[in-house]
Design an enzyme around this catalytic site. Structure first.
Site, PDB file in Angstrom:
ATOM      1  CB  THR A 143      -2.256   0.537  -5.837  1.00  0.00           C
ATOM      2  OG1 THR A 143      -1.863   0.794  -4.484  1.00  0.00           O
ATOM      3  CG2 THR A 143      -3.579  -0.197  -5.854  1.00  0.00           C
ATOM      4  CB  CYS A 183      -0.915  -0.019   1.226  1.00  0.00           C
ATOM      5  SG  CYS A 183      -2.106   1.331   1.258  1.00  0.00           S
ATOM      6  CB  CYS A 209      -5.610  -0.482 -38.432  1.00  0.00           C
ATOM      7  SG  CYS A 209      -6.941  -0.972 -39.566  1.00  0.00           S
ATOM      8  CB  CYS A 261      -8.777  -0.895 -46.425  1.00  0.00           C
ATOM      9  SG  CYS A 261      -8.193   0.799 -46.229  1.00  0.00           S
TER      10      CYS A 261
END
Length: 432
Positions: free
Chosen positions: A205, A139, A389, A346
């Site tokens: 974290t 922590c 893309c 495409c």
């Protein structure tokens, strides 16, 4: 349907999906509902020493990072460990474990860094019937300022010392939760192993400030006009977590140390990726906080189907990708690929062209009618066009076979060769 029964450092659960120590595992009500939803185990929200419990803020406790579609990418959390009395938590844990004997119940613990504190609380918690302990050395806020959490996790000598205290006090498995707020995760992992840890879990974290209120000029979440750093979690931290898991899994000194993977696990695929890199199971928090406990149903069905399709046992998945994780210097410099655009797929958006022309290698050509093609004599196969893309599978990378001509270099593709033997490597030349 594949058998997802998991055994992690001697702890058996019906599947490898555990809820991480966090708000979702804060009380009996939550944990019972989690087990009913299908979670294989929980790590109870971190317990502190007996006496007045810690005090959490009464204002906002979370900041957030969102994607363009408002999807939650990361949470910043300033909540501390449990703010409920120790005795209440222990009573609830005892009842839950009695009613769900087949589920893993792990006690997360954080107390001051002295032997008496750890050796007094561990036996008391063990009386609940819990299956093991997770030592919270990760922590990064609130508790760290009091000499706990990541303040311990950033000092390998402290990790080894506290782990040894706990192992001297209990026969139950001890899992050490590691902080990512360190330059090299191998130092704390090796320290945990020296102290006798049965496993490690990571990552906790990441120290962070996610946003600033530009009207009040304070970090968010804001408490009475002020903000502070907190712990960052969620899908955005997954790449960092997977790298650290892989580093421990492929390090000779820690290769056999069981790993519980944490950090952005949202789908069965995320879990499978962690496990392929060496994690024996995974822990989940942000996904449950975003979508609810029933998200585990998709994780269970998805992983089971994947293992069936691969004709693979769960244990076979663990570490499957670890041998293929290497250092840059050993990558094959004679592996040549070229981008290929599928004209049928495409949509002529031009995103690949803009990215390549402005920020890469000018290897995509645009015709007057907006047809986009790859210039093989300029393409270095950086893969940027594939990633920008918007149509999945529209742009792919084609591998050139040995002996084929690379139009960019004018040379045929050769045998495997890496940086350690490359003529431009002064160290390699000197070694000869």
């Amino acid at each position: 349907m594949a058998d997802l029964t998991s055994t992690f450092c001697g702890i058996t659960s019906p599947n490898p999906f555990w809820l991480a120590s966090a708000p979702p595992t804060d009380k009996e009500y939550n944990v019972r509902r989690a087990f009913e939803a299908g979670w294989g185990g929980v790590v109870w929200k971190t317990l502190g020493e007996e006496g007045p419990p810690v005090v959490n803020v009464n204002g906002p406790r979370y900041g957030a990072i969102h994607g363009a579609d408002r999807r939650l990418l990361g949470l910043n959390n300033i909540e501390l460990i449990t703010d409920r009395p120790l005795e209440v938590n222990l009573e609830e844990m005892t009842r839950v474990k009695k009613d769900y004997p087949d589920r893993a119940l792990i006690a997360s613990v954080m107390v001051p860094c002295d032997a008496d504190s750890w050796k007094n609380i561990i036996p008391r918690i063990a009386e609940t019937g819990c299956d093991g302990f997770e030592l919270n050395f990760g922590c990064p806020h609130g508790m760290a300022e009091r000499g706990m959490g990541s303040a311990v996790g950033q000092v390998p000598e402290y990790i080894e010392m506290v782990t040894r205290w706990c192992k001297e006090t209990t026969d139950l498995p001890v899992i050490v939760k590691l902080t990512p707020n360190i330059t090299n995760v191998l130092y704390p992992a090796e320290a945990a192993l020296r102290g006798g840890a049965d496993a490690v879990s990571l990552i906790n974290t990441i120290n962070s400030i996610t946003s600033v209120n530009l009207d009040a000029f304070s970090p968010e979440p804001m408490i009475d006009g002020k903000g502070t750093h907190g712990g960052y979690c969620g899908p955005a931290v997954k790449p960092i977590a997977m790298n650290m898991v892989a580093e421990i899994a492929r390090n000779p000194a820690t290769a056999k140390l069981p790993i519980s993977g944490i950090g952005g696990v949202t789908t069965w695929r995320d879990a499978a990726e962690f496990m392929a890199l060496g994690a024996g199971n995974v822990q989940v928090c942000t996904a449950a906080m975003t979508y609810g406990f029933k998200i585990v149903e998709e994780m269970i069905s998805g992983l089971s189907q994947y293992l069936d399709e691969k004709e693979m046992a769960l244990s076979d998945l663990v570490g499957k990708a670890t041998p293929n994780v290497t250092d840059w210097q050993y990558l094959n410099l004679n592996h040549v690929t070229k981008a290929v655009i599928n004209q049928d797929d495409c949509i002529n958006c031009g995103r690949c062209y803009a990215a390549c022309e402005d920020t890469s290698h000018q290897a995509i050509e645009m015709s007057p009618d907006r047809t986009f093609t790859v210039k093989d004599d300029e393409c270095v196969a950086c893969n940027l066009c594939v990633n920008v893309c918007p149509i999945e599978g529209c742009i792919t990378m084609k591998t050139l076979e040995k002996g084929e001509m690379d139009e960019r270099t004018g040379k045929p593709v050769g045998d495997y060769a890496n940086w350690t033997t490359h003529p431009n490597n002064v160290a390699a030349v000197s070694a000869e």
